[in-house]
Design a protein around this motif. Structure first.
Motif, short mmCIF file in Angstrom:
data_model
loop_
_atom_site.label_atom_id
_atom_site.label_comp_id
_atom_site.label_asym_id
_atom_site.label_seq_id
_atom_site.Cartn_x
_atom_site.Cartn_y
_atom_site.Cartn_z
N PHE A 311 0.82 -1.21 0.00
CA PHE A 311 0.00 0.00 0.00
C PHE A 311 0.86 1.26 0.00
O PHE A 311 0.67 2.17 -0.82
CB PHE A 311 -0.93 -0.01 1.21
CG PHE A 311 -1.36 1.36 1.65
CD1 PHE A 311 -2.35 2.04 0.96
CD2 PHE A 311 -0.77 1.99 2.75
CE1 PHE A 311 -2.74 3.31 1.34
CE2 PHE A 311 -1.16 3.25 3.14
CZ PHE A 311 -2.14 3.91 2.44
N ALA A 312 1.81 1.34 0.93
CA ALA A 312 2.62 2.55 1.05
C ALA A 312 3.46 2.78 -0.21
O ALA A 312 3.68 3.92 -0.61
CB ALA A 312 3.51 2.47 2.29
N ALA A 313 3.92 1.69 -0.81
CA ALA A 313 4.71 1.84 -2.04
C ALA A 313 3.86 2.41 -3.17
O ALA A 313 4.33 3.24 -3.96
CB ALA A 313 5.31 0.50 -2.45
N THR A 314 2.59 1.99 -3.26
CA THR A 314 1.73 2.52 -4.33
C THR A 314 1.50 4.02 -4.15
O THR A 314 1.47 4.78 -5.12
CB THR A 314 0.37 1.80 -4.36
OG1 THR A 314 -0.33 2.04 -3.12
CG2 THR A 314 0.54 0.32 -4.57
N VAL A 315 1.34 4.44 -2.91
CA VAL A 315 1.09 5.87 -2.65
C VAL A 315 2.36 6.68 -2.91
O VAL A 315 2.30 7.80 -3.43
CB VAL A 315 0.60 6.08 -1.20
CG1 VAL A 315 0.40 7.56 -0.91
CG2 VAL A 315 -0.70 5.31 -0.97
N SER A 332 6.46 1.71 4.12
CA SER A 332 6.61 0.48 3.35
C SER A 332 7.71 -0.41 3.92
O SER A 332 7.53 -1.63 4.07
CB SER A 332 6.91 0.83 1.89
OG SER A 332 7.02 -0.33 1.10
N GLN A 333 8.84 0.17 4.28
CA GLN A 333 9.95 -0.62 4.81
C GLN A 333 9.61 -1.21 6.17
O GLN A 333 10.05 -2.31 6.52
CB GLN A 333 11.21 0.23 4.90
CG GLN A 333 11.74 0.70 3.55
CD GLN A 333 12.00 -0.45 2.60
OE1 GLN A 333 12.73 -1.39 2.91
NE2 GLN A 333 11.39 -0.40 1.42
N LEU A 334 8.83 -0.50 6.96
CA LEU A 334 8.35 -1.07 8.22
C LEU A 334 7.48 -2.29 7.96
O LEU A 334 7.48 -3.26 8.73
CB LEU A 334 7.57 -0.02 9.01
CG LEU A 334 8.40 1.11 9.61
CD1 LEU A 334 7.51 2.26 10.06
CD2 LEU A 334 9.23 0.61 10.79
N GLY A 335 6.73 -2.26 6.86
CA GLY A 335 5.96 -3.43 6.47
C GLY A 335 6.86 -4.63 6.23
O GLY A 335 6.53 -5.76 6.63
N TYR A 336 8.00 -4.43 5.57
CA TYR A 336 8.98 -5.51 5.39
C TYR A 336 9.39 -6.09 6.74
O TYR A 336 9.47 -7.31 6.91
CB TYR A 336 10.22 -4.98 4.67
CG TYR A 336 10.11 -4.89 3.17
CD1 TYR A 336 10.68 -5.87 2.36
CD2 TYR A 336 9.48 -3.83 2.56
CE1 TYR A 336 10.60 -5.78 0.98
CE2 TYR A 336 9.40 -3.73 1.18
CZ TYR A 336 9.96 -4.71 0.39
OH TYR A 336 9.88 -4.63 -0.97
N VAL A 446 6.71 -7.00 -5.57
CA VAL A 446 6.05 -5.90 -6.28
C VAL A 446 6.38 -4.57 -5.61
O VAL A 446 6.65 -3.56 -6.28
CB VAL A 446 4.53 -6.13 -6.32
CG1 VAL A 446 3.82 -4.93 -6.93
CG2 VAL A 446 4.20 -7.39 -7.10
N ALA A 447 6.37 -4.56 -4.27
CA ALA A 447 6.73 -3.33 -3.56
C ALA A 447 8.16 -2.92 -3.85
O ALA A 447 8.48 -1.72 -3.89
CB ALA A 447 6.52 -3.52 -2.06
N ALA A 448 9.05 -3.91 -4.05
CA ALA A 448 10.44 -3.59 -4.37
C ALA A 448 10.55 -2.88 -5.71
O ALA A 448 11.37 -1.96 -5.89
CB ALA A 448 11.29 -4.87 -4.37
N VAL A 449 9.73 -3.29 -6.69
CA VAL A 449 9.71 -2.59 -7.99
C VAL A 449 9.30 -1.13 -7.78
O VAL A 449 9.95 -0.20 -8.28
CB VAL A 449 8.74 -3.28 -8.97
CG1 VAL A 449 8.64 -2.49 -10.27
CG2 VAL A 449 9.19 -4.71 -9.25
#
Length: 663
Positions: A311-315, A332-336, A446-449
């Motif tokens: 989610f955070a990566a898309t935003v 996003s990284q906290l999600g990782y 996908v978030a990494a992309v």
């Protein structure tokens, strides 16, 4: 030594907070920064002594705290490898932020107050990470919440800063309510809030929870439901995780983090990149003996972390404020990290926390250097062409971006810090055994992309292309002073080399000797071994994601700068959806904020004003005034008026004497 590490920031806060006006801004800066540098140096000494020594766990008593019945919580510092890792992260970043702030806040008239707040926050965070029991941890937990409120709203004359501070405080209170309920539940199950007692009973609880899964003796009543040990542990873990979601900005308690960018940029680097937002990650790692007992709770943690990372990566793809892009990257990284925790890969989560502190603080302070150079402008659409004007800042931002995107050569030891820690989590998700591991692997790749895309988008929009700022702004663009650049060099070194130096200790062959008893995993948890055995294509997946993101960003913002505008116009609905952050704020306004305001306004205007005050104090006083006003009208000063009133009185008295006596 450990008392000095923890209490020097408190001493700096007290000295500058009480006497800052008398001491002056310069002395306040030097006192607080000097104490933090000493704490940072001592933290590194402790890190090597504990992490690479033979000592497992020990406590340093401070004072007796709470004794009430069977509840006992003393104030003591718990020292083990997990603690010293956090001491290094907190004090190193805080010391560098203090030094950086000497230059960044140079023109602010309230510098003593700012540096006092920074030191207060650091002390509260140190109390959290050295806690020997849950009560002390909660004390530090609330302390960092208070300090973050003060720092986010430091420029209190800005309405947006005040609103952001209140929002951060309120959203965190939602998570903290779950956290304190979880502490109550732990006390019910274990009869103590002390970590030693809880951890010593973990094995017996694990064996009790593993027996057949049949309902057993009721050990906890939650919302009217009788829970056996396994169910009770799951509920307690989920409540504790609720606290972590608030502090570490996980969906749906993430909305405060981007708005917190209203605070000064050093605050963003200290609180919202490297320290406070990692408190939830630390808490789950510290309580790994409890979370390992509930596969359901770990599955929930994995799902929330993976969804937040995506989610955070898309935003972050469409944000235009340079600090907000980095803020969503943090989310996003906290999600990782939470994915790693949910998989039982606790060491990888802390390793990513450790490396992330360097490159994310570097990116935030680097963005502050950019903002400082362009007269406080934060919109990347009004930048461009800064590469040759502020070259040192440019290369520092590039190093931070390389570390964030995980640039490195797969299956080798050549790579930046993020390459070792982030890739390990992705590989761990591939071999994870809980129900959400597969979803997490896909979401993280996908978030990494997207991470690579928005990170290089920031670099290209800010530093490359033609200048888009006004001529007056471009004329005044200048490199930051040495006091601001020096911390960037230190963080850049960590961003480049922390992974290659420490990965064997955090997640490699020296794991046992480094971590000792600081982290707990069940015997059937083999993820530390399994992630080394993943297929080559899995190792290549993050590398390919990084290249794809970089290629897309280069195509969009260097070769064909008109493409983003055309794409946004073609997909206006999707663009608005991402730009408005999936409409989470609007949804919360509709479901929670506006109804609460309407209820409050009704209780204020109607309940309090019209009913309570209307029939109560205001009503009584109004009637008295009406009566006295009528009586006053009788005082005219004319004799015949008084005679007339006397006659009326006599007539009334005679009437009462004649008629009243018959009743």
């Amino acid at each position: 030594m450990y008392q000095a590490i923890v209490f020097l920031p408190l001493l700096g806060f007290l000295i500058v907070g009480l006497f800052g006006t008398s001491l002056g801004a310069k002395a306040s800066e030097y006192i607080t920064s000097g104490f933090l540098v000493i704490s940072a140096v001592l933290s590194w000494v402790a890190f090597f002594a504990v992490g690479f020594g033979d000592t497992e766990v020990f406590t340093v008593p401070v004072l007796r705290f709470i004794e009430s019945g069977s509840l006992q919580a003393d104030w003591a510092l718990r020292i083990d490898t997990l603690t010293v890792v956090m001491l290094v992260v907190v004090n190193t970043v805080s010391a560098l932020v203090h030094i950086y702030s000497i230059g960044y806040m140079h023109h602010d008239p309230h510098r003593p107050r700012f540096f006092a707040y920074l030191s207060l926050f650091t002390f509260a965070m140190l109390m959290l990470v050295t806690a020997d029991n849950l009560v002390q941890m909660f004390f530090g937990w609330e302390g960092v919440g208070l300090a973050s409120y003060l720092l986010i709203g430091f420029w209190y004359k800005k309405p947006s800063a005040n609103a952001a501070a209140i929002k951060a405080f309120v959203v965190n209170r939602v998570g903290d309510f779950g956290f304190i309920l979880g502490i109550f539940g732990v006390f019910v199950l274990f009869g103590s809030v002390n970590f030693d007692t809880i951890f010593a009973n973990a094995a017996s609880v694990a064996s009790a929870g593993a027996e057949a899964g049949a309902p057993g003796e009721t050990v906890l009543n939650f919302l009217g439901y009788a829970l056996d040990m396994q169910s009770a542990l799951t509920v307690v873990c989920l409540l504790l995780f609720m606290g972590a979601m608030g502090k570490s900005a996980q969906v749906p308690l993430h909305t405060w983090l981007p708005d917190a960018m209203e605070g000064p940029t050093p605050v963003s680097a200290l609180i919202h990149a490297a320290t406070m937002v990692t408190a939830g990650v630390f808490m789950l790692a510290r309580l790994s003996p409890i979370f390992e007992l509930s596969h359901t709770a770990l599955t929930v943690v994995t799902f929330v972390g993976a969804f937040t990372a995506f989610f955070a990566a898309t935003v972050g793809l469409v944000q235009n404020d340079i600090k907000r892009v980095i803020a969503y990257s943090t989310c996003s990284q906290l999600g990782y990290m939470f994915v790693a925790l949910g998989l039982g890969f606790y060491s990888a989560a802390i390793f990513h926390l450790f490396t992330h502190a360097f490159f994310k603080a570097l990116l935030f302070l680097g963005s502050g250097s950019v903002i400082h150079a362009v007269s406080d402008e934060q919109d990347m659409r009004k930048m461009g062409g800064l590469r040759t004007l502020i070259p040192t800042t440019y290369w520092m931002m590039v190093i931070g971006t390389l570390a964030l995107t995980g640039v490195g050569i797969p299956a080798t030891i050549i790579g930046t810090a993020g390459f070792f820690s982030k890739d390990a989590i992705i590989e761990g998700a591939f071999v994870g055994h809980n129900a959400m591991a597969g979803f997490a692997f896909i979401a993280l790749v996908v978030a990494a992309v997207m991470t690579s895309f928005y990170s290089w988008r920031l670099i290209f929009m800010t530093f490359h292309g033609r200048p888009r700022a006004t001529a007056d702004v471009m004329h005044h663009v200048h490199e930051s002073p040495p006091v601001m650049l020096a911390p960037l060099f230190v963080l850049a070194a960590g961003s480049l080399f922390a992974g290659v130096i420490f990965h064997e200790y955090f997640i490699g062959h020296d794991y046992e000797h480094f971590w000792k008893a600081a982290l707990f995993v069940l015997p059937d948890n083999h993820i530390l071994h399994d992630f080394h055995e993943v297929p080559l294509w899995v190792k290549l997946a993050p590398f390919a994601a990084m290249l794809i993101g970089f290629g897309l960003a280069y195509q969009f913002y260097i070769r064909s700068p008109e493409m983003p505008r055309e794409l946004a116009a073609r997909h206006r609905g999707l663009y608005a959806f991402l730009l408005n952050k999936w409409y989470f704020d609007e949804l919360y306004d509709f479901l929670l904020v506006n109804p609460a305001k309407r209820l409050g306004r009704f209780l204020w205007k109607t309940g309090d004003g019209r009913i309570i005050d209307g029939f109560g104090p205001d009503g009584v006083s109004a009637r008295v005034i009406d009566v006295t006003r009528s009586v006053v009208r009788l005082q005219t000063g004319y004799l015949y008026h008084y005679a007339f009133v006397m006659l009326i009185g006599v007539a009334a008295l005679v009437t009462w004497m004649m008629l009243g006596s018959s009743f």
